[in-house]
Design a protein around this motif. Structure first.
Motif, PDB file in Angstrom:
ATOM      1  N   VAL A  72     -24.840  41.882  15.540  1.00 29.91           N
ATOM      2  CA  VAL A  72     -24.130  40.599  15.568  1.00 29.91           C
ATOM      3  C   VAL A  72     -22.618  40.831  15.587  1.00 29.91           C
ATOM      4  CG1 VAL A  72     -23.657  38.481  14.276  1.00 29.91           C
ATOM      5  CG2 VAL A  72     -25.997  39.351  14.430  1.00 29.91           C
ATOM      6  N   THR A  96     -21.482  42.058  18.992  1.00 28.97           N
ATOM      7  CA  THR A  96     -21.523  40.974  19.975  1.00 28.97           C
ATOM      8  C   THR A  96     -20.374  39.998  19.770  1.00 28.97           C
ATOM      9  OG1 THR A  96     -23.918  41.173  19.963  1.00 28.97           O
ATOM     10  CG2 THR A  96     -23.006  39.222  20.999  1.00 28.97           C
ATOM     11  N   ARG A 127     -31.203  38.442  21.404  1.00 31.79           N
ATOM     12  CA  ARG A 127     -30.833  37.705  20.188  1.00 31.79           C
ATOM     13  C   ARG A 127     -29.353  37.848  19.869  1.00 31.79           C
ATOM     14  NH1 ARG A 127     -35.010  36.643  16.668  1.00 31.79           N
ATOM     15  NH2 ARG A 127     -33.445  35.422  15.550  1.00 31.79           N
ATOM     16  N   LEU A 128     -28.651  38.646  20.650  1.00 24.84           N
ATOM     17  CA  LEU A 128     -27.229  38.876  20.398  1.00 24.84           C
ATOM     18  C   LEU A 128     -26.429  37.984  21.342  1.00 24.84           C
ATOM     19  CD1 LEU A 128     -27.310  42.757  20.021  1.00 24.84           C
ATOM     20  CD2 LEU A 128     -27.358  41.029  18.221  1.00 24.84           C
ATOM     21  N   ALA A 179     -21.312  33.214  15.151  1.00 23.65           N
ATOM     22  CA  ALA A 179     -22.172  34.168  15.865  1.00 23.65           C
ATOM     23  C   ALA A 179     -23.604  34.105  15.331  1.00 23.65           C
ATOM     24  CB  ALA A 179     -21.615  35.580  15.728  1.00 23.65           C
ATOM     25  N   CYS A 180     -23.750  33.991  14.027  1.00 25.30           N
ATOM     26  CA  CYS A 180     -25.091  33.926  13.436  1.00 25.30           C
ATOM     27  C   CYS A 180     -25.803  32.632  13.840  1.00 25.30           C
ATOM     28  CB  CYS A 180     -25.004  34.047  11.912  1.00 25.30           C
ATOM     29  SG  CYS A 180     -24.543  35.704  11.354  1.00 25.30           S
ATOM     30  N   GLY A 192     -26.810  33.021  17.586  1.00 26.84           N
ATOM     31  CA  GLY A 192     -27.916  33.943  17.796  1.00 26.84           C
ATOM     32  C   GLY A 192     -29.108  33.699  16.896  1.00 26.84           C
ATOM     33  N   ALA A 239     -29.440  34.087  13.727  1.00 26.41           N
ATOM     34  CA  ALA A 239     -29.630  35.264  12.876  1.00 26.41           C
ATOM     35  C   ALA A 239     -30.254  34.874  11.534  1.00 26.41           C
ATOM     36  CB  ALA A 239     -28.281  35.948  12.642  1.00 26.41           C
ATOM     37  N   ARG A 259     -26.653  37.024   7.919  1.00 25.33           N
ATOM     38  CA  ARG A 259     -25.421  36.260   7.763  1.00 25.33           C
ATOM     39  C   ARG A 259     -24.735  36.605   6.448  1.00 25.33           C
ATOM     40  NH1 ARG A 259     -24.771  29.730   7.204  1.00 25.33           N
ATOM     41  NH2 ARG A 259     -25.816  30.162   5.226  1.00 25.33           N
TER      42      ARG A 259
END
Length: 362
Positions: A13, A16, A176-177, A232-233, A236, A238, A243
């Motif tokens: 993560v 990315t 997933r990124l 970002a989380c 994606g 996450a 996180r």
């Protein structure tokens, strides 16, 4: 998820999201192989640069004369990354690099420049360091360099190692990124801003102890990184553990745990639902109200349409009835985001005191 899987996902993560990340772990625990695997998964070339065997000139460049002027020539590893246009720069053994080399590395992390060569935007930075108890003749990480990195503890679990030898070590799934968008980052910054309004003492807390100053601690820079992490989380999807690992790695455990706990109890209404029904009762608590209005403004800014912008003023007017000071800040941001062709809504007429407080009226 095991703790090792959480850290592996967190590295993905951070890479990315273009956040420099530092892995703390004992020698021989697979940090380098994990970064090489991540590069392969993302189809990025990896350049491994071991700080302990480098000179400052390996990062600041060697002076040469070119066309009658002094040019600081970058080393081959930097030239290869520039030619590729993207890649992972892996700065290994950071804490066993002498302070003069760390200072030269700081410019690479901060300015993304090696000698007179600027690294392309597609180059991501990952670093690794051995904990002081594992690094003979090591140095503490300087506070300025530490504050520019997301710190992750590289843990080793026997079950994960055994599974890795049998079935291969996992790498984050590339699909997933997802890089966070500008709207997502703006919304996350609003959340961070709302949190810091109720915990202003956490805006900046430089540790007195050099050892702690060499790890994660809160500053405006790391809170900005935390906002990017949240965005970002979310982008994606996450896991919550990922996180939390990244937030703590950016701003430190004490501040990070407070933010995570605050976010868990926030329970904010959906901005789109508020725009559709602006008279919906708003939160009484100031921090939650800041967060709600920040999310609405970020949503409207991302939408970019006149209708959403005009509807947002009704939400601000609703907030101004109970908390005009909170509404003033949202009004200022909303006015700055006015799209072309948007009409001034009738609700603004009743917001004269708020607009005056926001500096939009005299």
């Amino acid at each position: 998820m095991s703790s090792t899987s959480v850290v592996r996902a967190a590295v993905g993560v951070a890479v990315t999201a273009d956040l420099p990340v530092l892995l703390w772990g004992a020698p021989g625990t697979g940090k380098t192989s994990a970064v090489l695997s991540l590069g392969a998964a993302l189809d990025l070339p990896v350049e491994v640069v071991v700080g302990s065997i480098r000179e400052p000139s390996d990062f600041s460049g060697l002076p040469v004369i070119r066309d009658g002027r002094t040019w600081f020539a970058p080393p081959r590893w930097a030239q290869r990354l520039a030619e590729a246009g993207a890649g992972l720069l892996f700065l290994d053994e950071l804490t066993t690099a002498p302070p003069s080399v760390q200072a030269a590395m700081l410019r690479v992390v901060l300015e993304r420049t090696v000698g007179d060569l600027e690294l392309p935007a597609g180059v991501r930075i990952v670093a690794a360091a051995n904990p002081p108890e594992s690094a003979a003749d090591g140095w503490e990480l300087s506070a300025p360099l530490a504050n520019r990195l997301v710190h992750l503890d590289w843990r080793v679990e026997a079950a994960d190692i055994a599974e890795g030898f049998m079935a291969g070590f996992p790498v984050p799934a590339a699909d997933r990124l997802v890089s966070p968008g500008a709207a997502g980052i703006a919304a996350a910054r609003s959340l961070i801003g709302a949190f810091l309004r109720v915990r202003p003492e956490l805006v900046l807390a430089v540790p007195d102890d050099p050892a702690r100053a060499g790890r994660a601690w809160p500053s405006p820079r790391t809170w900005d990184a935390a906002a990017t992490i949240l965005a970002a989380c979310t982008a994606g999807d996450a896991a919550e553990e990922v996180r939390a690992e990244l937030v703590l790695g950016a701003v430190g455990e004490a501040a990070g745990f407070e933010l995570i706990s605050w976010l868990r109890n926030l329970d904010l209404p959906d901005p789109e639902a508020l725009l559709a029904a602006p008279d919906t009762p708003l939160p009484d608590r100031a921090d939650r109200l800041y967060a709600v209005l920040g999310a609405v403004v970020a949503h409207v800014t991302a939408d970019g349409g006149p209708s959403a912008w005009e509807a947002a003023w009704a939400v601000v007017a609703n907030a101004a009835r109970g908390a005009p000071d909170v509404a003033a800040g949202a009004a200022r941001k909303l006015a700055q985001a006015r799209p072309a062709g948007a009409a001034l809504p009738a609700t603004m007429r009743g917001l004269a005191p708020v607009l005056r407080a926001a500096g939009l009226l005299r």
